[in-house]
Design a protein around this motif. Structure first.
Motif, PDB file in Angstrom:
ATOM      1  N   ARG A   1     -12.216  14.635  -0.732  1.00  9.44           N
ATOM      2  CA  ARG A   1     -11.460  14.423  -1.972  1.00  9.44           C
ATOM      3  C   ARG A   1     -11.713  15.524  -3.007  1.00  9.44           C
ATOM      4  O   ARG A   1     -10.950  15.681  -3.946  1.00  9.44           O
ATOM      5  CB  ARG A   1     -11.830  13.076  -2.576  1.00  9.44           C
TER       6      ARG A   1
ATOM      7  N   SER B   1      -4.292   7.121   1.836  1.00 13.78           N
ATOM      8  CA  SER B   1      -3.336   6.031   1.672  1.00 13.78           C
ATOM      9  C   SER B   1      -4.041   4.729   1.281  1.00 13.78           C
ATOM     10  O   SER B   1      -3.589   4.014   0.375  1.00 13.78           O
ATOM     11  CB  SER B   1      -2.552   5.843   2.975  1.00 13.78           C
TER      12      SER B   1
ATOM     13  N   ASN C   1      -6.935   4.453  -0.232  1.00 11.90           N
ATOM     14  CA  ASN C   1      -7.446   4.605  -1.599  1.00 11.90           C
ATOM     15  C   ASN C   1      -6.332   4.411  -2.624  1.00 11.90           C
ATOM     16  O   ASN C   1      -6.548   3.785  -3.669  1.00 11.90           O
ATOM     17  CB  ASN C   1      -8.109   5.974  -1.776  1.00 11.90           C
ATOM     18  N   ILE C   2      -5.147   4.910  -2.341  1.00 17.01           N
ATOM     19  CA  ILE C   2      -4.011   4.739  -3.259  1.00 17.01           C
ATOM     20  C   ILE C   2      -3.649   3.261  -3.351  1.00 17.01           C
ATOM     21  O   ILE C   2      -3.429   2.725  -4.442  1.00 17.01           O
ATOM     22  CB  ILE C   2      -2.799   5.591  -2.807  1.00 17.01           C
ATOM     23  N   GLN C   3      -3.615   2.575  -2.188  1.00 13.90           N
ATOM     24  CA  GLN C   3      -3.307   1.139  -2.187  1.00 13.90           C
ATOM     25  C   GLN C   3      -4.329   0.352  -2.997  1.00 13.90           C
ATOM     26  O   GLN C   3      -3.973  -0.540  -3.765  1.00 13.90           O
ATOM     27  CB  GLN C   3      -3.250   0.613  -0.750  1.00 13.90           C
TER      28      GLN C   3
ATOM     29  N   LEU D   1      -3.702   0.931  -6.682  1.00 15.52           N
ATOM     30  CA  LEU D   1      -2.518   0.200  -7.132  1.00 15.52           C
ATOM     31  C   LEU D   1      -2.831  -1.295  -7.298  1.00 15.52           C
ATOM     32  O   LEU D   1      -2.388  -1.916  -8.256  1.00 15.52           O
ATOM     33  CB  LEU D   1      -1.363   0.390  -6.144  1.00 15.52           C
TER      34      LEU D   1
END
Length: 163
Positions: free
Chosen positions: A78, A147, A149-151, A154
Motif C-alpha cells: 500500500r 478490493s 479494503n475498499i469494501q 465503505l
C-alpha cells in the motif's frame, strides 16, 4: 543490479536449453517484431518460462525466487503506487528499517527500476526475480486485497453515517 556479461541467448545455448539454430531463428523474429528474446522463445514453444527466468537470474545476478513460497507483506504494497505494481510488475515483498525487497519480472525495465528507487526513498533495494505467471498471481491477490479494503472502508462509512 549489474548487467551480465553474457547475453540471454548465449546463456541459454551454453546451458543446453536451446540450440544455436533456435537462437538464430528467434533473433531473426526479434528483428521483425522488436519483442523480447525470451518471450519469442517461449511463444515458439522452444523453451519454458521458468528456464528464461533462470537464465535472466544468471545474466543479471539477481536471486530467483518462488513467489508462492515467499512471505509477502501486503500492508507494504500500500506504500507503493498501484501503477508500479500492476503496470510495471514490481512488487514490494518485505521491508526493514534499511531496505526493501522488491520482486521484478523484467530487469531491463529502466522506468520501473527508477520508479521503485524513487518510491522506496532512502531505503536500499534488494532485487529478486520472479516468473511472469507467479507475478500475475500475486498481482491478482493484491487486487483482491485492495478490493476488500475498499469494501471495509465503505462499510465503516455506512456505519458512521447511520449513527
Amino acid at each position: 543490479m549489474k548487467k551480465g556479461l553474457m547475453r540471454l541467448g548465449e546463456i541459454l545455448v551454453k546451458k543446453g536449453m536451446i540450440t544455436e539454430a533456435q537462437l538464430h531463428d528467434a533473433l531473426l523474429s526479434q528483428k521483425l517484431t522488436s519483442g523480447f528474446l525470451g518471450t519469442i522463445l517461449v511463444g515458439k514453444g522452444v523453451i519454458g518460462q521458468r528456464q528464461i527466468v533462470e537464465a535472466l537470474s544468471e545474466q543479471f545476478d539477481i536471486p530467483l525466487i518462488d513467489l508462492k513460497t515467499q512471505y509477502v507483506d501486503m500492508e507494504l504494497s500500500r506504500k507503493f503506487s498501484s501503477s508500479l505494481i500492476v503496470d510495471h510488475k514490481c512488487f514490494p515483498l518485505r521491508a526493514d528499517d534499511m531496505s526493501v525487497t522488491v520482486a521484478i519480472t523484467n530487469p531491463l525495465n529502466a522506468v520501473a527500476l527508477s520508479k521503485v528507487e524513487e518510491e522506496a526513498g532512502s531505503k536500499k533495494i534488494n532485487w529478486v526475480l520472479a516468473g511472469e505467471d507467479d507475478m500475475k498471481e500475486l498481482i491478482q491477490k493484491y487486487r483482491q486485497n485492495i478490493s476488500l479494503n475498499i469494501q471495509r472502508m465503505l462499510k465503516k462509512g455506512n456505519v458512521n453515517n447511520n449513527q
